[in-house]
Scaffold this motif. Sequence first.
Motif, PDB file in Angstrom:
ATOM      1  N   ARG A  21       1.993 -27.468 -28.420  1.00 25.27           N
ATOM      2  CA  ARG A  21       3.372 -27.521 -28.902  1.00 25.27           C
ATOM      3  C   ARG A  21       4.240 -26.502 -28.157  1.00 25.27           C
ATOM      4  O   ARG A  21       5.442 -26.727 -27.950  1.00 25.27           O
ATOM      5  N   GLU A  22       3.652 -25.364 -27.797  1.00 24.99           N
ATOM      6  CA  GLU A  22       4.417 -24.319 -27.123  1.00 24.99           C
ATOM      7  C   GLU A  22       4.999 -24.805 -25.799  1.00 24.99           C
ATOM      8  O   GLU A  22       6.068 -24.350 -25.385  1.00 24.99           O
ATOM      9  N   GLN A  23       4.308 -25.725 -25.126  1.00 24.90           N
ATOM     10  CA  GLN A  23       4.812 -26.203 -23.837  1.00 24.90           C
ATOM     11  C   GLN A  23       6.047 -27.086 -23.973  1.00 24.90           C
ATOM     12  O   GLN A  23       6.743 -27.315 -22.987  1.00 24.90           O
ATOM     13  N   LEU A  24       6.352 -27.549 -25.183  1.00 28.52           N
ATOM     14  CA  LEU A  24       7.569 -28.339 -25.377  1.00 28.52           C
ATOM     15  C   LEU A  24       8.796 -27.525 -24.990  1.00 28.52           C
ATOM     16  O   LEU A  24       9.757 -28.058 -24.426  1.00 28.52           O
ATOM     17  N   GLY A  25       8.775 -26.226 -25.278  1.00 29.06           N
ATOM     18  CA  GLY A  25       9.901 -25.361 -24.945  1.00 29.06           C
ATOM     19  C   GLY A  25      10.141 -25.211 -23.453  1.00 29.06           C
ATOM     20  O   GLY A  25      11.208 -24.721 -23.049  1.00 29.06           O
ATOM     21  N   MET A  26       9.192 -25.618 -22.621  1.00 24.89           N
ATOM     22  CA  MET A  26       9.391 -25.588 -21.183  1.00 24.89           C
ATOM     23  C   MET A  26      10.229 -26.777 -20.713  1.00 24.89           C
ATOM     24  O   MET A  26      10.785 -26.747 -19.615  1.00 24.89           O
ATOM     25  N   LEU A  27      10.323 -27.804 -21.551  1.00 27.44           N
ATOM     26  CA  LEU A  27      11.012 -29.037 -21.160  1.00 27.44           C
ATOM     27  C   LEU A  27      12.399 -29.175 -21.761  1.00 27.44           C
ATOM     28  O   LEU A  27      13.245 -29.878 -21.208  1.00 27.44           O
ATOM     29  N   PHE A  51       7.801 -30.014 -12.909  1.00 27.86           N
ATOM     30  CA  PHE A  51       8.900 -29.240 -12.339  1.00 27.86           C
ATOM     31  C   PHE A  51       8.927 -29.271 -10.811  1.00 27.86           C
ATOM     32  O   PHE A  51       9.798 -28.644 -10.212  1.00 27.86           O
ATOM     33  N   ASP A  52       8.000 -29.978 -10.199  1.00 25.87           N
ATOM     34  CA  ASP A  52       7.872 -29.981  -8.738  1.00 25.87           C
ATOM     35  C   ASP A  52       8.481 -31.268  -8.176  1.00 25.87           C
ATOM     36  O   ASP A  52       7.881 -32.337  -8.238  1.00 25.87           O
ATOM     37  N   VAL A  53       9.688 -31.154  -7.619  1.00 25.73           N
ATOM     38  CA  VAL A  53      10.407 -32.333  -7.132  1.00 25.73           C
ATOM     39  C   VAL A  53       9.602 -33.086  -6.076  1.00 25.73           C
ATOM     40  O   VAL A  53       9.514 -34.327  -6.101  1.00 25.73           O
ATOM     41  N   ALA A  63      16.497 -32.876 -21.711  1.00 25.85           N
ATOM     42  CA  ALA A  63      15.802 -32.101 -20.682  1.00 25.85           C
ATOM     43  C   ALA A  63      16.548 -30.802 -20.395  1.00 25.85           C
ATOM     44  O   ALA A  63      17.782 -30.764 -20.328  1.00 25.85           O
ATOM     45  N   SER A  64      15.779 -29.727 -20.219  1.00 25.87           N
ATOM     46  CA  SER A  64      16.381 -28.448 -19.835  1.00 25.87           C
ATOM     47  C   SER A  64      16.753 -28.489 -18.355  1.00 25.87           C
ATOM     48  O   SER A  64      16.384 -29.409 -17.613  1.00 25.87           O
ATOM     49  N   ALA A  65      17.481 -27.472 -17.928  1.00 26.92           N
ATOM     50  CA  ALA A  65      17.919 -27.407 -16.532  1.00 26.92           C
ATOM     51  C   ALA A  65      16.741 -27.271 -15.573  1.00 26.92           C
ATOM     52  O   ALA A  65      16.870 -27.574 -14.383  1.00 26.92           O
ATOM     53  N   ALA A  66      15.580 -26.851 -16.089  1.00 31.28           N
ATOM     54  CA  ALA A  66      14.401 -26.691 -15.234  1.00 31.28           C
ATOM     55  C   ALA A  66      13.766 -28.016 -14.864  1.00 31.28           C
ATOM     56  O   ALA A  66      12.971 -28.089 -13.923  1.00 31.28           O
ATOM     57  N   VAL A  67      14.091 -29.078 -15.591  1.00 35.07           N
ATOM     58  CA  VAL A  67      13.479 -30.392 -15.358  1.00 35.07           C
ATOM     59  C   VAL A  67      14.261 -31.118 -14.263  1.00 35.07           C
ATOM     60  O   VAL A  67      15.463 -31.338 -14.413  1.00 35.07           O
ATOM     61  N   PRO A  68      13.613 -31.511 -13.167  1.00 33.70           N
ATOM     62  CA  PRO A  68      14.338 -32.187 -12.087  1.00 33.70           C
ATOM     63  C   PRO A  68      14.954 -33.508 -12.550  1.00 33.70           C
ATOM     64  O   PRO A  68      14.361 -34.243 -13.345  1.00 33.70           O
ATOM     65  N   ALA A  69      16.135 -33.801 -12.039  1.00 36.75           N
ATOM     66  CA  ALA A  69      16.834 -35.029 -12.418  1.00 36.75           C
ATOM     67  C   ALA A  69      16.025 -36.265 -12.071  1.00 36.75           C
ATOM     68  O   ALA A  69      16.077 -37.275 -12.778  1.00 36.75           O
ATOM     69  N   ILE A  70      15.239 -36.201 -10.988  1.00 35.16           N
ATOM     70  CA  ILE A  70      14.441 -37.363 -10.579  1.00 35.16           C
ATOM     71  C   ILE A  70      13.423 -37.730 -11.656  1.00 35.16           C
ATOM     72  O   ILE A  70      13.095 -38.910 -11.831  1.00 35.16           O
ATOM     73  N   LEU A  71      12.952 -36.745 -12.402  1.00 27.78           N
ATOM     74  CA  LEU A  71      11.968 -37.020 -13.447  1.00 27.78           C
ATOM     75  C   LEU A  71      12.597 -37.821 -14.584  1.00 27.78           C
ATOM     76  O   LEU A  71      11.953 -38.670 -15.197  1.00 27.78           O
ATOM     77  N   THR A  72      13.860 -37.537 -14.876  1.00 32.56           N
ATOM     78  CA  THR A  72      14.538 -38.183 -15.991  1.00 32.56           C
ATOM     79  C   THR A  72      15.240 -39.473 -15.603  1.00 32.56           C
ATOM     80  O   THR A  72      15.841 -40.124 -16.465  1.00 32.56           O
ATOM     81  N   GLY A  73      15.172 -39.851 -14.324  1.00 29.06           N
ATOM     82  CA  GLY A  73      15.930 -41.016 -13.867  1.00 29.06           C
ATOM     83  C   GLY A  73      17.423 -40.791 -14.028  1.00 29.06           C
ATOM     84  O   GLY A  73      18.174 -41.745 -14.269  1.00 29.06           O
ATOM     85  N   GLU A  74      17.843 -39.532 -13.874  1.00 29.29           N
ATOM     86  CA  GLU A  74      19.251 -39.125 -13.999  1.00 29.29           C
ATOM     87  C   GLU A  74      19.799 -39.328 -15.415  1.00 29.29           C
ATOM     88  O   GLU A  74      21.019 -39.345 -15.617  1.00 29.29           O
ATOM     89  N   THR A  75      18.925 -39.478 -16.413  1.00 28.32           N
ATOM     90  CA  THR A  75      19.389 -39.702 -17.786  1.00 28.32           C
ATOM     91  C   THR A  75      19.608 -38.401 -18.547  1.00 28.32           C
ATOM     92  O   THR A  75      20.277 -38.398 -19.586  1.00 28.32           O
ATOM     93  N   GLY A  76      19.012 -37.311 -18.067  1.00 28.84           N
ATOM     94  CA  GLY A  76      19.104 -36.052 -18.787  1.00 28.84           C
ATOM     95  C   GLY A  76      18.149 -35.953 -19.960  1.00 28.84           C
ATOM     96  O   GLY A  76      18.207 -34.985 -20.734  1.00 28.84           O
ATOM     97  N   ARG A  77      17.264 -36.942 -20.099  1.00 29.18           N
ATOM     98  CA  ARG A  77      16.283 -36.917 -21.193  1.00 29.18           C
ATOM     99  C   ARG A  77      14.894 -37.177 -20.618  1.00 29.18           C
ATOM    100  O   ARG A  77      14.737 -37.837 -19.593  1.00 29.18           O
ATOM    101  N   VAL A  78      13.886 -36.654 -21.297  1.00 31.60           N
ATOM    102  CA  VAL A  78      12.503 -36.835 -20.852  1.00 31.60           C
ATOM    103  C   VAL A  78      11.651 -37.236 -22.043  1.00 31.60           C
ATOM    104  O   VAL A  78      11.831 -36.729 -23.154  1.00 31.60           O
TER     105      VAL A  78
END
Length: 210
Positions: free
Chosen positions: A66-72, A39-41, A98-113
């Motif tokens: 498994r609980e940490q999946l809900g953070m993503l 979560f840290d850009v 990806a949830s709104a908490a996940v930075p776009a840079i992490l997903t390569g702007e795909t919206g998925r992780v």
Amino acid sequence: MQTATPDRLDMETAVRLLRNGDVVCYPTETFFAVGCSAFDVFAIERVFQAKKRSGSMPLPVIIGSREQLGMLTDVNSGTVNRLADAFWPGSLSILVTASAAVPAILTGETGRVAVRLSPHPMARELCLAAGVPLVSTSANISGHPATTQAGGLDPRLVAGTGGVLDMPPAPQGGKASTLVEITGPETVRIVRQGPVTEEALLAAGFRIMP
């Protein structure tokens, strides 16, 4: 617990660095990884810089439970849950929305992780102790081979991090995790072949799309 040196970290120090926005190298089931809070850009940008990797490419993530999946992801997918039941902890990465908490840079702007619950006990402990999912990309300069030994890490990459957590078991090498995307109920497409085979997915009751 190991004693920290300038480049070698104990678990407590590695966790403190991650919580403070730093980047660390750590072992996974296959190779050493370099990562940070998912979560840290600014820390994610440092991972790209350390690897000399294009910032347009998405980065995979590991979780410690498994609980940490809900953070993503905010999407409660029955198919994702059944894949997790069948193959986690293990070398199966699943593309999730990806949830709104996940930075776009992490997903390569795909919206998925791409996320997996690593079978490596120290990688899982690091996630749990840091309290967040962690970026988990191979700890190598882009285009160079990954390594199973801390001593094989490129000093140029290590210089861009807070140090190296080198705790057993040692990475075993082999193929990167199998990567799948959900294409329908109980249906997946294999994006990257890996240790979890098509046969294993079929045997677990999933349909495979070409």
